[in-house]
Scaffold this motif. Structure first.
Motif, PDB file in Angstrom:
ATOM      1  N   ILE A 186       0.838  -1.215   0.000  1.00 23.85           N
ATOM      2  CA  ILE A 186       0.000   0.000   0.000  1.00 23.85           C
ATOM      3  C   ILE A 186       0.870   1.261   0.000  1.00 23.85           C
ATOM      4  CG2 ILE A 186      -2.058  -1.012   1.067  1.00 23.85           C
ATOM      5  CD1 ILE A 186      -1.032   0.214   3.748  1.00 23.85           C
ATOM      6  N   SER A 187       2.060   1.129  -0.588  1.00 23.92           N
ATOM      7  CA  SER A 187       3.002   2.250  -0.504  1.00 23.92           C
ATOM      8  C   SER A 187       3.249   2.933  -1.844  1.00 23.92           C
ATOM      9  CB  SER A 187       4.320   1.750   0.081  1.00 23.92           C
ATOM     10  OG  SER A 187       4.872   0.785  -0.793  1.00 23.92           O
ATOM     11  N   LEU A 188       2.353   2.766  -2.800  1.00 18.15           N
ATOM     12  CA  LEU A 188       2.500   3.348  -4.145  1.00 18.15           C
ATOM     13  C   LEU A 188       3.833   2.964  -4.778  1.00 18.15           C
ATOM     14  CD1 LEU A 188       0.992   6.960  -3.923  1.00 18.15           C
ATOM     15  CD2 LEU A 188      -0.072   4.918  -4.800  1.00 18.15           C
ATOM     16  N   GLU A 189       4.047   1.658  -4.889  1.00 17.35           N
ATOM     17  CA  GLU A 189       5.232   1.098  -5.544  1.00 17.35           C
ATOM     18  C   GLU A 189       6.549   1.393  -4.831  1.00 17.35           C
ATOM     19  OE1 GLU A 189       5.496   1.346  -9.828  1.00 17.35           O
ATOM     20  OE2 GLU A 189       3.354   1.687  -9.896  1.00 17.35           O
ATOM     21  N   GLN A 190       6.473   1.795  -3.581  1.00 18.53           N
ATOM     22  CA  GLN A 190       7.710   2.002  -2.818  1.00 18.53           C
ATOM     23  C   GLN A 190       7.933   0.790  -1.907  1.00 18.53           C
ATOM     24  OE1 GLN A 190       9.365   4.810  -3.788  1.00 18.53           O
ATOM     25  NE2 GLN A 190       7.591   4.940  -5.128  1.00 18.53           N
TER      26      GLN A 190
ATOM     27  N   LYS B  43      11.529  -0.354  -0.716  1.00 20.76           N
ATOM     28  CA  LYS B  43      12.090   0.539   0.312  1.00 20.76           C
ATOM     29  C   LYS B  43      11.416   0.279   1.670  1.00 20.76           C
ATOM     30  CE  LYS B  43      11.927   5.279   1.857  1.00 20.76           C
ATOM     31  NZ  LYS B  43      12.738   5.044   3.008  1.00 20.76           N
ATOM     32  N   VAL B  44      10.075   0.188   1.645  1.00 21.89           N
ATOM     33  CA  VAL B  44       9.347  -0.006   2.912  1.00 21.89           C
ATOM     34  C   VAL B  44       9.737  -1.348   3.546  1.00 21.89           C
ATOM     35  CG1 VAL B  44       7.042  -0.328   3.919  1.00 21.89           C
ATOM     36  CG2 VAL B  44       7.434   1.505   2.285  1.00 21.89           C
TER      37      VAL B  44
ATOM     38  N   ASP C  95      13.320  -1.008   4.971  1.00 24.41           N
ATOM     39  CA  ASP C  95      13.345  -0.160   6.170  1.00 24.41           C
ATOM     40  C   ASP C  95      12.716  -0.870   7.361  1.00 24.41           C
ATOM     41  OD1 ASP C  95      14.544   1.985   4.961  1.00 24.41           O
ATOM     42  OD2 ASP C  95      12.682   3.041   4.498  1.00 24.41           O
TER      43      ASP C  95
ATOM     44  N   TYR D 206      19.542   2.964  -0.286  1.00 24.37           N
ATOM     45  CA  TYR D 206      19.952   3.745  -1.464  1.00 24.37           C
ATOM     46  C   TYR D 206      21.221   3.202  -2.130  1.00 24.37           C
ATOM     47  CZ  TYR D 206      16.286   6.598   0.325  1.00 24.37           C
ATOM     48  OH  TYR D 206      15.052   6.998   0.767  1.00 24.37           O
TER      49      TYR D 206
ATOM     50  N   ASP E 121       8.798   6.328   6.503  1.00 27.20           N
ATOM     51  CA  ASP E 121       7.867   5.368   5.885  1.00 27.20           C
ATOM     52  C   ASP E 121       6.500   5.435   6.551  1.00 27.20           C
ATOM     53  OD1 ASP E 121       9.943   4.601   4.350  1.00 27.20           O
ATOM     54  OD2 ASP E 121      10.258   2.659   5.295  1.00 27.20           O
TER      55      ASP E 121
ATOM     56  N   TRP F 192       4.812   8.356   5.247  1.00 26.43           N
ATOM     57  CA  TRP F 192       4.473   8.121   3.843  1.00 26.43           C
ATOM     58  C   TRP F 192       3.186   7.296   3.738  1.00 26.43           C
ATOM     59  CZ3 TRP F 192       4.570   9.671  -0.830  1.00 26.43           C
ATOM     60  CH2 TRP F 192       4.397   8.814  -1.901  1.00 26.43           C
ATOM     61  N   LEU F 193       3.113   6.231   4.531  1.00 25.23           N
ATOM     62  CA  LEU F 193       1.903   5.394   4.511  1.00 25.23           C
ATOM     63  C   LEU F 193       0.704   6.187   5.046  1.00 25.23           C
ATOM     64  CD1 LEU F 193       3.390   1.984   5.722  1.00 25.23           C
ATOM     65  CD2 LEU F 193       2.781   2.609   3.399  1.00 25.23           C
TER      66      LEU F 193
ATOM     67  N   ILE G 243      -0.554   8.408   2.270  1.00 23.58           N
ATOM     68  CA  ILE G 243      -1.334   7.678   1.248  1.00 23.58           C
ATOM     69  C   ILE G 243      -2.753   7.423   1.758  1.00 23.58           C
ATOM     70  CG2 ILE G 243      -1.498   5.492  -0.032  1.00 23.58           C
ATOM     71  CD1 ILE G 243       1.624   5.448   0.077  1.00 23.58           C
TER      72      ILE G 243
ATOM     73  N   LYS H  20      16.650  11.402   0.791  1.00 26.96           N
ATOM     74  CA  LYS H  20      16.950  10.722  -0.487  1.00 26.96           C
ATOM     75  C   LYS H  20      15.741   9.944  -1.029  1.00 26.96           C
ATOM     76  CE  LYS H  20      21.209  12.031  -0.329  1.00 26.96           C
ATOM     77  NZ  LYS H  20      21.540  13.210  -1.139  1.00 26.96           N
ATOM     78  N   PHE H  21      14.671   9.926  -0.295  1.00 27.76           N
ATOM     79  CA  PHE H  21      13.439   9.231  -0.711  1.00 27.76           C
ATOM     80  C   PHE H  21      12.829  10.080  -1.849  1.00 27.76           C
ATOM     81  CE2 PHE H  21       9.233   7.377   1.235  1.00 27.76           C
ATOM     82  CZ  PHE H  21       9.044   6.645   0.085  1.00 27.76           C
TER      83      PHE H  21
ATOM     84  N   TYR I 167      10.440   9.576  -4.372  1.00 29.13           N
ATOM     85  CA  TYR I 167       9.066   9.675  -4.887  1.00 29.13           C
ATOM     86  C   TYR I 167       8.205  10.725  -4.187  1.00 29.13           C
ATOM     87  CZ  TYR I 167       4.775   8.580  -7.193  1.00 29.13           C
ATOM     88  OH  TYR I 167       3.631   8.712  -7.936  1.00 29.13           O
TER      89      TYR I 167
ATOM     90  N   GLU J 171       8.224   5.973 -14.134  1.00 33.86           N
ATOM     91  CA  GLU J 171       8.503   4.650 -13.562  1.00 33.86           C
ATOM     92  C   GLU J 171       7.413   4.239 -12.569  1.00 33.86           C
ATOM     93  OE1 GLU J 171      12.226   5.705 -11.870  1.00 33.86           O
ATOM     94  OE2 GLU J 171      12.969   6.186 -13.865  1.00 33.86           O
ATOM     95  N   ASN J 172       6.594   5.177 -12.173  1.00 36.29           N
ATOM     96  CA  ASN J 172       5.604   4.895 -11.132  1.00 36.29           C
ATOM     97  C   ASN J 172       4.193   4.815 -11.708  1.00 36.29           C
ATOM     98  OD1 ASN J 172       3.582   5.886  -8.945  1.00 36.29           O
ATOM     99  ND2 ASN J 172       5.369   5.138  -7.840  1.00 36.29           N
ATOM    100  N   GLU J 173       3.467   3.782 -11.305  1.00 29.05           N
ATOM    101  CA  GLU J 173       2.132   3.562 -11.859  1.00 29.05           C
ATOM    102  C   GLU J 173       1.174   4.701 -11.502  1.00 29.05           C
ATOM    103  OE1 GLU J 173       0.423  -0.191 -10.799  1.00 29.05           O
ATOM    104  OE2 GLU J 173      -1.470   0.333 -11.768  1.00 29.05           O
ATOM    105  N   TYR J 174       1.284   5.193 -10.245  1.00 25.88           N
ATOM    106  CA  TYR J 174       0.384   6.278  -9.839  1.00 25.88           C
ATOM    107  C   TYR J 174       0.598   7.502 -10.731  1.00 25.88           C
ATOM    108  CZ  TYR J 174      -1.830  10.010  -7.270  1.00 25.88           C
ATOM    109  OH  TYR J 174      -2.628  11.088  -6.944  1.00 25.88           O
TER     110      TYR J 174
ATOM    111  N   ARG K  93       1.784   7.552 -13.768  1.00 26.19           N
ATOM    112  CA  ARG K  93       1.271   7.262 -15.122  1.00 26.19           C
ATOM    113  C   ARG K  93      -0.242   7.422 -15.154  1.00 26.19           C
ATOM    114  NH1 ARG K  93       5.018   3.018 -14.698  1.00 26.19           N
ATOM    115  NH2 ARG K  93       3.378   1.501 -14.329  1.00 26.19           N
TER     116      ARG K  93
END
Lengths: 253, 278
Positions: free
Chosen positions: A41-45, A48-49, A52, A217, B67, B70-71, B74, B102-103, B105, B204-207, B209
């Motif tokens: 559920i991390s939008l293709e991340q 990384k998730v 981590d 990274y 993270d 980030w979650l 979303i 460095k994240f 997206y 590169e990311n579906e969202y 696109r």
């Protein structure tokens, strides 16, 4: 040497019989599997998730084991008076401490190995690719755990388990705040700056073992970085064990 | 025996009371939700710690905390803000990029979603931070260029950003087309379509696109309205004053749903359709 192995073996057996260890490990394994769900559920991340959360999870679970098992390694023996049966034999107190250290180190090696296996399996399932950096990070995590075992053991030799756990936690927080402390010091006057600089050099700097960011990274480790980190851990752990031994020697039983 | 039965009976009564209390609480919340906006009942606005606290207070687990935010972001953006404000979006994105600079997206994501929520300056600041922290990315300068072009109308800065994107070794060949466009002379819609076509084909990311495809659909809807406006003029001898007249005049049965939900207007003199924010 035989005595060290015997005490280590006994400590290992005792800790793996602890039901709390299995409960913590169970949650650790659940956490490893949960990384798949959280990653999805991390939008293709997800890679990384998973990295981590997986690496942090392995550390957190083992740190909980140290706080629950490691902080009463010596004090429990004193409370139960079982230390008398050991120390009445021709066993040095340093042997006792070293044996305890390696016993818990072996337990943590097993739990780290189990969780790492699940973590690597999750990465393989997600086609995340296994870079050598992941294994390097797992080794660095284990070294940091050994560092914390030594700290817990030192406190366990003269305080009650709860106090020992709190002190170990405090050292963990200080050990990972070195960058912030240095930043504060840069803004302060010469005296405070000097004190903070001395403090950052004397207190354990656990950020040296935190290479999770480099793993995510794909930033390669340098040879000197690895070498100095290992030397730092080995020397500091030795000093902590010497302190723990001396504290135990001063105690009358 | 009687005593044990009494204890069980009392326990049962207390349990029944707790069930009744819970049902009443639920009913109260439902009533409140009807009065306000649907979804308010389950809405939790994320709490973001100040950047200074995050910078110094999160020890050892900065990536993990990034993270978590980030979650949270979303979930927050996906579930919808019943107040329609999304006021925590810039704070969340700043927190994520402060904890894990460095994240890559979140920078792109912020440039894609912040402007439409009214946070244009915040999007630009985030994009500029991304240029420093993730210098190899072609997408961050690309969408920064789009924000500069579309929302700030700063053709010079947009051109510079697209140029920088095209120079990235990771940039797809199509992205280089944007670097060659003379923005001052090119039509705005044609340029926007060109920008989103590259994103739809190369991101590169579906969202990203999907978002790009939604914008392309949005511009296709504008073209459709203009076509219908011309048909309206043929039938009634003038362009419609509002888009509603296309419906009342019998040209269209229903308004096609706009995936990006930007309000449109029609120029009664020329029949051209444009976005209200223009």
């Amino acid at each position: 040497m035989k005595a060290v192995i015997a005490i280590a073996h006994n400590t290992f057996r005792e800790s793996i019989r602890d039901r709390l260890l299995y409960a913590i490990l169970f949650f650790g394994l659940l956490l490893m599997l949960a990384t798949i769900i959280l990653g999805s559920i991390s939008l293709e991340q997800d890679v990384k998730v998973i990295k981590d959360l997986g690496l942090a999870g392995i550390f957190i679970i083992n740190f909980l084991i140290i706080l629950s098992v490691g902080t009463n390694l010596v004090s429990k023996e004193i409370d139960r008076k079982s230390i008398y049966t050991v120390l009445t034999k021709p066993i040095e107190r340093s042997t006792f401490i070293i044996g305890k250290f390696f016993g818990l180190a072996a337990t943590l090696f097993v739990t780290t190995a189990i969780m790492s296996t699940v973590f690597v399996a999750v990465l393989l399932v997600k086609h995340a690719g296994l870079s050598p950096l992941i294994f390097a990070s797992l080794v660095f995590t284990y070294i940091e755990l050994l560092f914390l075992v030594a700290i817990a053991l030192m406190f366990s030799s003269f305080t009650a388990p709860v106090a020992s756990a709190l002190y170990t936690l405090a050292f963990f927080l200080i050990g990972h705040s070195m960058t912030s402390l240095t930043r504060f010091g840069e803004q302060a006057g010469p005296f405070v700056r000097g004190t903070i600089t001395a403090g950052t050099h004397l207190l354990p700097n656990l950020e040296k073992f935190n290479i999770k960011n480099q793993v995510v990274y794909e930033v390669a480790l340098s040879g000197p970085q690895v070498l100095w980190t290992v030397v730092y851990a080995a020397t500091y752990i030795t000093v902590l064990i010497i302190i723990a031994t001396n504290i135990l020697k001063r105690q009358e039983f | 025996m009687v005593r044990r039965a009494t204890v069980w009976f009392v326990a049962l009564v207390i349990f029944a009371a707790s069930v009744v209390a819970q049902v009443n609480i639920n009913n109260l919340n439902t009533a409140r939700a009807v009065k306000r906006t649907a979804g308010i009942n389950t809405y939790n606005e994320p709490f973001v710690l100040p950047e200074k606290v995050l910078a110094n207070g999160v020890v050892g687990f900065r990536n993990l905390t990034a993270d978590y935010y980030w979650l949270s972001l979303i979930q927050y953006f996906g579930a919808g803000d019943p107040f329609g404000e999304y006021r925590q979006l810039p704070h969340l994105l700043n927190a994520i990029t402060a904890l894990d600079p460095k994240f890559a997206y979140p920078y792109t994501f912020g440039l894609l979603i912040l402007p439409d929520q009214g946070f244009v300056d915040e999007a630009i600041a985030l994009g500029e931070k991304g240029l420093v922290e993730v210098p190899h990315s072609w997408e961050i300068p690309y969408y920064l260029g789009y924000v500069q072009y579309r929302y700030k109308k700063d053709l010079v800065k947009a051109g510079e950003a697209f140029e920088r994107s095209a120079q990235s070794p990771e940039a797809p060949a199509a992205a280089k087309i944007l670097a060659g466009i003379n923005f001052a002379r090119a039509g705005q819609r044609e340029t926007a379509i060109a920008i989103w076509k590259v994103a739809a084909e190369s991101s590169e990311n579906e969202y990203t696109r999907e978002r790009a495809k939604e914008y392309l659909e949005h511009y296709a809807i504008i073209d459709f309205y203009e076509e219908q406006a011309r048909a309206y003029k043929t039938r009634y001898g003038r362009f419609p004053n509002t888009l509603e007249e296309l419906k009342t005049g019998g040209l269209i049965r229903d308004f096609p749903p706009d995936p990006v939900n930007i309000e449109l207007k029609i120029d009664p003199k020329t029949g051209s359709v444009s976005e209200v924010l223009d």
